[in-house]
Design a protein around this motif. Structure first.
Motif, PDB file in Angstrom:
ATOM      1  N   LEU A   6       0.739  -1.223  -0.272  1.00  0.00           N
ATOM      2  CA  LEU A   6      -0.096   0.228   0.192  1.00  0.00           C
ATOM      3  C   LEU A   6       1.187   1.431   0.290  1.00  0.00           C
ATOM      4  O   LEU A   6       1.544   1.775   1.110  1.00  0.00           O
ATOM      5  CB  LEU A   6      -1.210   0.246   1.301  1.00  0.00           C
ATOM      6  CG  LEU A   6      -1.664   1.214   1.478  1.00  0.00           C
ATOM      7  CD1 LEU A   6      -2.870   1.877  -0.026  1.00  0.00           C
ATOM      8  CD2 LEU A   6      -2.632   1.501   2.702  1.00  0.00           C
ATOM      9  N   ILE A   7       1.128   2.310  -1.158  1.00  0.00           N
ATOM     10  CA  ILE A   7       1.344   3.516  -0.962  1.00  0.00           C
ATOM     11  C   ILE A   7       0.740   4.239  -0.317  1.00  0.00           C
ATOM     12  O   ILE A   7      -0.743   4.212  -1.486  1.00  0.00           O
ATOM     13  CB  ILE A   7       1.969   4.053  -2.742  1.00  0.00           C
ATOM     14  CG1 ILE A   7       2.844   2.104  -3.212  1.00  0.00           C
ATOM     15  CG2 ILE A   7       2.368   5.213  -3.007  1.00  0.00           C
ATOM     16  CD1 ILE A   7       3.373   2.856  -4.722  1.00  0.00           C
ATOM     17  N   VAL A   8       0.588   5.096   0.112  1.00  0.00           N
ATOM     18  CA  VAL A   8      -1.077   6.823   0.588  1.00  0.00           C
ATOM     19  C   VAL A   8       0.715   7.546   0.147  1.00  0.00           C
ATOM     20  O   VAL A   8       1.123   8.100   1.301  1.00  0.00           O
ATOM     21  CB  VAL A   8      -0.110   6.141   1.819  1.00  0.00           C
ATOM     22  CG1 VAL A   8      -1.312   7.590   2.801  1.00  0.00           C
ATOM     23  CG2 VAL A   8      -0.989   4.393   2.528  1.00  0.00           C
ATOM     24  N   GLN A   9       0.125   8.409  -0.933  1.00  0.00           N
ATOM     25  CA  GLN A   9       0.218   9.835  -1.841  1.00  0.00           C
ATOM     26  C   GLN A   9      -0.298  10.774  -1.070  1.00  0.00           C
ATOM     27  O   GLN A   9      -1.676  10.400  -1.155  1.00  0.00           O
ATOM     28  CB  GLN A   9       0.925   9.387  -2.698  1.00  0.00           C
ATOM     29  CG  GLN A   9      -0.404   9.467  -3.441  1.00  0.00           C
ATOM     30  CD  GLN A   9      -0.301  10.394  -4.546  1.00  0.00           C
ATOM     31  OE1 GLN A   9       0.322  11.931  -3.713  1.00  0.00           O
ATOM     32  NE2 GLN A   9      -2.024  10.688  -4.468  1.00  0.00           N
ATOM     33  N   GLY A  10       0.774  11.694  -0.525  1.00  0.00           N
ATOM     34  CA  GLY A  10       0.139  13.089  -0.410  1.00  0.00           C
ATOM     35  C   GLY A  10       0.747  14.226   0.035  1.00  0.00           C
ATOM     36  O   GLY A  10       1.858  13.910   0.188  1.00  0.00           O
ATOM     37  N   GLY A  11       0.377  14.916   0.932  1.00  0.00           N
ATOM     38  CA  GLY A  11       0.689  15.782   1.791  1.00  0.00           C
ATOM     39  C   GLY A  11       1.273  16.991   0.767  1.00  0.00           C
ATOM     40  O   GLY A  11       0.642  17.755  -0.448  1.00  0.00           O
ATOM     41  N   GLU A  48      -7.458  -3.682  10.327  1.00  0.00           N
ATOM     42  CA  GLU A  48      -6.861  -5.680   9.808  1.00  0.00           C
ATOM     43  C   GLU A  48      -6.752  -5.452   8.591  1.00  0.00           C
ATOM     44  O   GLU A  48      -5.898  -6.156   8.342  1.00  0.00           O
ATOM     45  CB  GLU A  48      -8.652  -6.263  10.253  1.00  0.00           C
ATOM     46  CG  GLU A  48      -8.914  -6.156  11.522  1.00  0.00           C
ATOM     47  CD  GLU A  48      -8.188  -7.094  12.237  1.00  0.00           C
ATOM     48  OE1 GLU A  48      -7.604  -8.075  11.981  1.00  0.00           O
ATOM     49  OE2 GLU A  48      -7.618  -6.138  13.787  1.00  0.00           O
ATOM     50  N   LYS A  49      -6.915  -4.279   7.630  1.00  0.00           N
ATOM     51  CA  LYS A  49      -6.541  -4.432   6.261  1.00  0.00           C
ATOM     52  C   LYS A  49      -5.230  -4.154   6.116  1.00  0.00           C
ATOM     53  O   LYS A  49      -4.248  -4.721   5.684  1.00  0.00           O
ATOM     54  CB  LYS A  49      -7.720  -3.913   5.332  1.00  0.00           C
ATOM     55  CG  LYS A  49      -6.790  -3.494   4.197  1.00  0.00           C
ATOM     56  CD  LYS A  49      -7.803  -2.131   3.711  1.00  0.00           C
ATOM     57  CE  LYS A  49      -6.988  -2.203   1.533  1.00  0.00           C
ATOM     58  NZ  LYS A  49      -7.291  -1.013   1.238  1.00  0.00           N
ATOM     59  N   LEU A  50      -4.420  -3.141   7.496  1.00  0.00           N
ATOM     60  CA  LEU A  50      -3.114  -2.983   7.131  1.00  0.00           C
ATOM     61  C   LEU A  50      -2.757  -4.605   7.650  1.00  0.00           C
ATOM     62  O   LEU A  50      -1.189  -4.216   7.115  1.00  0.00           O
ATOM     63  CB  LEU A  50      -2.764  -1.967   8.310  1.00  0.00           C
ATOM     64  CG  LEU A  50      -3.867  -0.584   7.873  1.00  0.00           C
ATOM     65  CD1 LEU A  50      -2.953   0.729   9.268  1.00  0.00           C
ATOM     66  CD2 LEU A  50      -2.739  -0.099   6.204  1.00  0.00           C
ATOM     67  N   LYS A  51      -2.847  -5.067   8.130  1.00  0.00           N
ATOM     68  CA  LYS A  51      -2.496  -6.263   8.914  1.00  0.00           C
ATOM     69  C   LYS A  51      -2.181  -7.355   8.071  1.00  0.00           C
ATOM     70  O   LYS A  51      -1.592  -8.403   8.191  1.00  0.00           O
ATOM     71  CB  LYS A  51      -2.912  -6.615   9.996  1.00  0.00           C
ATOM     72  CG  LYS A  51      -3.070  -6.064  11.436  1.00  0.00           C
ATOM     73  CD  LYS A  51      -3.180  -6.375  12.645  1.00  0.00           C
ATOM     74  CE  LYS A  51      -3.341  -5.359  13.693  1.00  0.00           C
ATOM     75  NZ  LYS A  51      -3.731  -5.664  15.129  1.00  0.00           N
ATOM     76  N   ALA A  52      -3.027  -7.367   7.142  1.00  0.00           N
ATOM     77  CA  ALA A  52      -3.153  -8.201   6.141  1.00  0.00           C
ATOM     78  C   ALA A  52      -1.853  -7.848   4.556  1.00  0.00           C
ATOM     79  O   ALA A  52      -1.956  -8.772   4.397  1.00  0.00           O
ATOM     80  CB  ALA A  52      -4.873  -8.583   5.365  1.00  0.00           C
ATOM     81  N   ARG A  71      -1.718   4.703  15.698  1.00  0.00           N
ATOM     82  CA  ARG A  71      -1.379   3.637  16.071  1.00  0.00           C
ATOM     83  C   ARG A  71      -1.761   2.019  15.164  1.00  0.00           C
ATOM     84  O   ARG A  71      -1.221   1.126  15.312  1.00  0.00           O
ATOM     85  CB  ARG A  71      -2.879   3.313  17.168  1.00  0.00           C
ATOM     86  CG  ARG A  71      -2.087   4.140  18.323  1.00  0.00           C
ATOM     87  CD  ARG A  71      -2.776   4.090  19.543  1.00  0.00           C
ATOM     88  NE  ARG A  71      -4.371   4.510  19.611  1.00  0.00           N
ATOM     89  CZ  ARG A  71      -4.491   6.266  19.616  1.00  0.00           C
ATOM     90  NH1 ARG A  71      -3.829   7.218  20.299  1.00  0.00           N
ATOM     91  NH2 ARG A  71      -6.049   6.404  19.281  1.00  0.00           N
ATOM     92  N   ASN A  72      -2.798   2.097  14.536  1.00  0.00           N
ATOM     93  CA  ASN A  72      -3.070   1.406  13.630  1.00  0.00           C
ATOM     94  C   ASN A  72      -1.424   1.209  12.448  1.00  0.00           C
ATOM     95  O   ASN A  72      -1.770  -0.108  12.277  1.00  0.00           O
ATOM     96  CB  ASN A  72      -4.149   1.563  12.238  1.00  0.00           C
ATOM     97  CG  ASN A  72      -5.306   1.460  12.980  1.00  0.00           C
ATOM     98  OD1 ASN A  72      -5.552   1.229  14.133  1.00  0.00           O
ATOM     99  ND2 ASN A  72      -6.611   2.336  12.243  1.00  0.00           N
TER     100      ASN A  72
END
Length: 247
Positions: A6-11, A48-52, A71-72
């Motif tokens: 998962l790539i989370v882009q922005g800022g 839960e998605k992150l942990k997968a 925290r997640n």
């Protein structure tokens, strides 16, 4: 089975997050990853998605984040998911959130001389083979001065000072550029290069990132296949209170 990233882009747009995210995506797809790019920090809402996932790639500069999202991410990494990123997209993401800084291993504080400084990146001998075979190289970009977790394993450095400033009267220092660390069962990789997409596209920098992604992402498989009885395996990952003053 393909690994999931998962790539989370922005800022801040000055770091060209969309262009850099696309370089990341191409590197990962070429290595047979299933890649999702998210344009919102709400991507960190589903624990839960992150942990997968196998790999989380933060690419978000100078923002503010819901503490629960941090925290997640932290709990996912503690459980064996790995974290890898570069420049301000990972270590200048959330200046008000020290939990993020603790997890990632450092935080940006200055780039003396601003953009356009020519400096050397020096590959260091270490116990890690991650940058093995790479040679020192020059970069013309921002030279990041960071506050660093002493627990990190440093794989590359740059020497300060180059540009003049109030730091100049201090002794010469070799500032970490690339490092790794552990967060629970998860692997963490950081590269301070990558102010813009053209720097990220440099052969040396993209090779560092590819190797960092692969090293980080294999950590979950190694952890799952081992008989590890670490902090993460104890089931206490969600009960950690050592950062409570900041939450």
């Amino acid at each position: 089975m393909k690994k999931k990233a998962l790539i989370v882009q922005g800022g801040w747009d000055g770091h060209e997050p969309e262009q850099v995210a696309e370089i990341y995506r191409e590197l990962l797809v070429a290595e047979n990853f299933d890649v999702e790019i998210a344009n919102t920090l709400d991507a960190y809402a589903d624990a839960e998605k992150l942990k997968a996932l196998d790999l989380i790639v933060p690419n978000w500069t100078m923002g503010e984040i819901d503490p629960q999202y941090v925290r997640n991410v932290s709990e996912a990494v503690i459980s064996g998911v790995s974290l890898a990123g570069s420049h301000g997209g990972m270590c200048d993401s959330f200046r008000k959130n020290v939990d993020w800084q603790f997890m990632t291993g450092g935080n940006w504080v200055a780039h003396p001389g601003n953009d356009g400084i020519e400096y050397m990146v020096n590959i260091k001998h270490s116990s890690s083979p991650l940058l093995e075979g790479m040679n020192d190289f020059k970069v013309v970009s921002e030279q990041y001065y960071l506050h660093i977790d002493p627990a990190v394993e440093v794989l590359a450095t740059t020497r300060f000072p180059v540009a003049e400033g109030p730091h100049t009267p201090n002794k010469v220092v070799d500032m970490p550029v690339v490092w790794t660390k552990r967060w629970g069962a998860g692997r963490v990789f950081y590269n301070s290069l990558g102010h813009s997409a053209d720097i990220m596209a440099m052969p040396e920098v993209s090779l560092m990132m590819k190797r960092g992604f692969l090293w980080a992402a294999e950590g979950k498989t190694l952890y799952r296949d081992s008989n590890n009885h670490s902090y993460a395996a104890s089931g206490n990952a969600g009960n950690y209170t050592g950062m409570g003053d900041s939450q």
